[in-house]
Design an enzyme around this catalytic site. Structure first.
Site, PDB file in Angstrom:
ATOM      1  N   HIS A  11       0.821  -1.210   0.000  1.00 26.23           N
ATOM      2  CA  HIS A  11       0.000   0.000   0.000  1.00 26.23           C
ATOM      3  C   HIS A  11       0.858   1.264   0.000  1.00 26.23           C
ATOM      4  O   HIS A  11       1.670   1.453   0.906  1.00 26.23           O
ATOM      5  CB  HIS A  11      -0.866  -0.044   1.271  1.00 26.23           C
ATOM      6  CG  HIS A  11      -1.871   1.028   1.396  1.00 26.23           C
ATOM      7  ND1 HIS A  11      -1.936   1.861   2.497  1.00 26.23           N
ATOM      8  CD2 HIS A  11      -2.879   1.408   0.575  1.00 26.23           C
ATOM      9  CE1 HIS A  11      -2.949   2.684   2.361  1.00 26.23           C
ATOM     10  NE2 HIS A  11      -3.542   2.441   1.207  1.00 26.23           N
ATOM     11  N   ARG A  12       0.708   2.084  -1.019  1.00 27.40           N
ATOM     12  CA  ARG A  12       1.458   3.348  -1.156  1.00 27.40           C
ATOM     13  C   ARG A  12       2.968   3.106  -1.121  1.00 27.40           C
ATOM     14  O   ARG A  12       3.709   3.870  -0.498  1.00 27.40           O
ATOM     15  CB  ARG A  12       1.081   4.341  -0.050  1.00 27.40           C
ATOM     16  CG  ARG A  12      -0.411   4.567   0.132  1.00 27.40           C
ATOM     17  CD  ARG A  12      -0.698   5.632   1.190  1.00 27.40           C
ATOM     18  NE  ARG A  12      -2.084   5.589   1.622  1.00 27.40           N
ATOM     19  CZ  ARG A  12      -2.574   6.303   2.619  1.00 27.40           C
ATOM     20  NH1 ARG A  12      -1.807   7.169   3.270  1.00 27.40           N
ATOM     21  NH2 ARG A  12      -3.856   6.207   2.952  1.00 27.40           N
ATOM     22  N   GLU A  38       0.331  -0.832  -4.785  1.00 22.59           N
ATOM     23  CA  GLU A  38      -0.803   0.114  -4.842  1.00 22.59           C
ATOM     24  C   GLU A  38      -0.274   1.547  -4.772  1.00 22.59           C
ATOM     25  O   GLU A  38       0.595   1.859  -3.944  1.00 22.59           O
ATOM     26  CB  GLU A  38      -1.755  -0.125  -3.663  1.00 22.59           C
ATOM     27  CG  GLU A  38      -3.085   0.628  -3.798  1.00 22.59           C
ATOM     28  CD  GLU A  38      -3.202   1.919  -2.989  1.00 22.59           C
ATOM     29  OE1 GLU A  38      -4.288   2.542  -3.030  1.00 22.59           O
ATOM     30  OE2 GLU A  38      -2.242   2.339  -2.329  1.00 22.59           O
ATOM     31  N   ASP A  40      -1.649   5.936  -5.507  1.00 21.42           N
ATOM     32  CA  ASP A  40      -2.784   6.850  -5.690  1.00 21.42           C
ATOM     33  C   ASP A  40      -2.374   7.928  -6.696  1.00 21.42           C
ATOM     34  O   ASP A  40      -1.242   8.410  -6.647  1.00 21.42           O
ATOM     35  CB  ASP A  40      -3.113   7.547  -4.370  1.00 21.42           C
ATOM     36  CG  ASP A  40      -3.327   6.555  -3.238  1.00 21.42           C
ATOM     37  OD1 ASP A  40      -4.388   5.916  -3.218  1.00 21.42           O
ATOM     38  OD2 ASP A  40      -2.432   6.428  -2.382  1.00 21.42           O
ATOM     39  N   HIS A  53      -1.263  10.483  -2.076  1.00 19.90           N
ATOM     40  CA  HIS A  53      -2.554  10.059  -1.541  1.00 19.90           C
ATOM     41  C   HIS A  53      -3.548  11.210  -1.382  1.00 19.90           C
ATOM     42  O   HIS A  53      -4.685  11.150  -1.848  1.00 19.90           O
ATOM     43  CB  HIS A  53      -2.386   9.352  -0.192  1.00 19.90           C
ATOM     44  CG  HIS A  53      -3.684   8.931   0.400  1.00 19.90           C
ATOM     45  ND1 HIS A  53      -4.421   9.744   1.238  1.00 19.90           N
ATOM     46  CD2 HIS A  53      -4.408   7.802   0.245  1.00 19.90           C
ATOM     47  CE1 HIS A  53      -5.536   9.128   1.571  1.00 19.90           C
ATOM     48  NE2 HIS A  53      -5.545   7.940   0.988  1.00 19.90           N
ATOM     49  N   GLU A 113      -5.046   3.612  -7.819  1.00 21.51           N
ATOM     50  CA  GLU A 113      -6.288   4.225  -7.345  1.00 21.51           C
ATOM     51  C   GLU A 113      -6.436   5.630  -7.925  1.00 21.51           C
ATOM     52  O   GLU A 113      -5.566   6.484  -7.748  1.00 21.51           O
ATOM     53  CB  GLU A 113      -6.324   4.303  -5.811  1.00 21.51           C
ATOM     54  CG  GLU A 113      -7.639   4.941  -5.360  1.00 21.51           C
ATOM     55  CD  GLU A 113      -7.814   5.057  -3.866  1.00 21.51           C
ATOM     56  OE1 GLU A 113      -7.041   4.490  -3.081  1.00 21.51           O
ATOM     57  OE2 GLU A 113      -8.788   5.757  -3.489  1.00 21.51           O
ATOM     58  N   LYS A 115      -7.894   8.924  -7.444  1.00 15.64           N
ATOM     59  CA  LYS A 115      -8.418   9.662  -6.295  1.00 15.64           C
ATOM     60  C   LYS A 115      -9.313  10.807  -6.768  1.00 15.64           C
ATOM     61  O   LYS A 115      -8.930  11.562  -7.667  1.00 15.64           O
ATOM     62  CB  LYS A 115      -7.251  10.262  -5.503  1.00 15.64           C
ATOM     63  CG  LYS A 115      -6.573   9.272  -4.587  1.00 15.64           C
ATOM     64  CD  LYS A 115      -7.444   8.997  -3.382  1.00 15.64           C
ATOM     65  CE  LYS A 115      -6.811   8.051  -2.391  1.00 15.64           C
ATOM     66  NZ  LYS A 115      -7.786   7.420  -1.527  1.00 15.64           N
ATOM     67  N   GLN A 144      -8.573   1.162  -9.704  1.00 15.91           N
ATOM     68  CA  GLN A 144      -9.654   1.156  -8.721  1.00 15.91           C
ATOM     69  C   GLN A 144      -9.972   2.575  -8.256  1.00 15.91           C
ATOM     70  O   GLN A 144      -9.173   3.505  -8.397  1.00 15.91           O
ATOM     71  CB  GLN A 144      -9.288   0.275  -7.517  1.00 15.91           C
ATOM     72  CG  GLN A 144      -8.128   0.802  -6.703  1.00 15.91           C
ATOM     73  CD  GLN A 144      -7.885   0.014  -5.411  1.00 15.91           C
ATOM     74  OE1 GLN A 144      -8.619  -0.920  -5.084  1.00 15.91           O
ATOM     75  NE2 GLN A 144      -6.875   0.410  -4.659  1.00 15.91           N
ATOM     76  N   ASP A 236       0.449  -1.770   4.519  1.00 16.10           N
ATOM     77  CA  ASP A 236       1.610  -0.871   4.568  1.00 16.10           C
ATOM     78  C   ASP A 236       2.886  -1.652   4.884  1.00 16.10           C
ATOM     79  O   ASP A 236       3.986  -1.139   4.699  1.00 16.10           O
ATOM     80  CB  ASP A 236       1.438   0.172   5.694  1.00 16.10           C
ATOM     81  CG  ASP A 236       0.309   1.140   5.428  1.00 16.10           C
ATOM     82  OD1 ASP A 236       0.096   1.497   4.262  1.00 16.10           O
ATOM     83  OD2 ASP A 236      -0.362   1.546   6.404  1.00 16.10           O
TER      84      ASP A 236
HETATM   85  O1  G3P Z   1      -6.151   0.445  -1.891  1.00 19.70           O
HETATM   86  C1  G3P Z   1      -7.115   0.793  -1.010  1.00 19.70           C
HETATM   87  C2  G3P Z   1      -6.808   1.927  -0.118  1.00 19.70           C
HETATM   88  O2  G3P Z   1      -5.658   2.585  -0.547  1.00 19.70           O
HETATM   89  C3  G3P Z   1      -7.945   2.864  -0.041  1.00 19.70           C
HETATM   90  O3  G3P Z   1      -7.800   3.825   0.935  1.00 19.70           O
HETATM   91  O4  G3P Z   1      -7.330   6.082   1.744  1.00 19.70           O
HETATM   92  O5  G3P Z   1      -5.497   4.410   1.663  1.00 19.70           O
HETATM   93  O6  G3P Z   1      -6.359   5.375  -0.427  1.00 19.70           O
HETATM   94  P1  G3P Z   1      -6.706   4.958   0.974  1.00 19.70           P
HETATM   95 CA    CA Z   2      -5.205   4.210  -2.076  1.00 12.16          CA
END
Ligand code: G3P
Ligand code: CA
Length: 245
Positions: A11-12, A38, A40, A53, A113, A115, A144, A236
């Site tokens: 994540h990120r 992942e 954003d 993000h 993602e 955003k 997504q 994470d």
């Molecule tokens: O991949 C899902 C997750 O990233 C969604 O929430 O706020 O971390 O972008 P957020």
């Molecule tokens: Ca995200």
């Protein structure tokens, strides 16, 4: 699915250890045996896609203000590393181009993602054209968003990217999503992990939707989710959770 118990999604970047959504953290994640990275994306004033993000730079840089009010050149002057630790001073905001150039050197897939697409008219077309330009195979990326309309729009382009819909606790704590409707255009239904009960996963699976909850950073929750039958986990700290290198 790779060699892990389920799809492992960083994540990120490797956000527990490095400043989120920076090339340093992204590279660290790509060096692990993960299935997906992942990130954003947002759009600048001069129509560049950048990987961050929040829709402002306040939390993760030494500046302030909205991404959409800055040009890329202006954004590149800020420090996106120091907030996490002085050893990361000088890291800049990555463009999607920089991330794609890095990702193609590895085998992992990308979970992108989009955003707040309502804030950025045309962001979907720009994203698709960049993926095409960088020759990223459709099977190597999932796009997504929390915004279903945006994902439906990409589906209507019929280019063949797999799509995911993010499901927040705020919106779905009292009612289940309409899995049948989601399955018409999406491959993934990715909920806040607190929504991902065995019943939720079963209903999603009945409609052939894959379920990868976010954001899971402890072993107890990971085990509960695997018992519930999830297909992937967004974390994470995937290295710690899955004991991978
Ligand atoms: O991949 C899902 C997750 O990233 C969604 O929430 O706020 O971390 O972008 P957020
Ligand atoms: Ca995200």
């Amino acid at each position: 699915m790779g060699s892990n118990e389920c799809l492992v999604i960083a994540h990120r970047g490797l956000a527990a250890t490095y400043p989120e959504n920076t090339l340093k953290g992204i590279e660290a994640a790509l060096q692990l045996n993960i299935d997906f990275l992942e990130i954003d994306v947002h759009k600048t004033k001069d129509n560049e896609l950048v990987v961050i993000h929040d829709d402002t730079i306040d939390r993760t840089s030494n500046g302030s203000g909205r991404i959409q009010d800055y040009t890329l050149a202006e954004l590149k002057k800020y420090d996106f590393g120091s907030w996490k630790g002085e050893e990361f001073a000088g890291l800049t905001i990555p463009t999607l181009t920089e991330v794609l150039d890095m990702v193609v050197q590895y085998n992992q897939k990308l979970l992108i993602e989009v955003k707040k697409p309502k804030q950025y008219p045309g962001i979907e077309d720009l994203l698709i054209s960049m993926l095409t330009e960088h020759k990223i195979a459709t099977e190597d990326v999932v796009i997504q968003s929390f915004d279903k309309k945006s994902m439906k729009y990409i589906a209507s382009l019929t280019i063949g990217h797999q799509l995911g819909v993010l499901l927040s606790r705020k919106r779905y704590w009292y009612q289940k999503p309409d899995f049948k409707a989601l399955a018409e255009y999406a491959t993934f239904a990715n909920p806040d992990f607190k929504l991902a009960t065995a019943e939720f996963v079963q209903q999603a699976h009945e409609h052939k939707l894959l379920v990868a909850p976010y954001t899971v950073n402890d072993l107890t929750t990971k085990d509960q989710l695997l018992t519930a039958g999830v297909d992937g986990i967004i974390s994470d700290a995937p290295n710690m959770l899955f004991n991978i290198e």
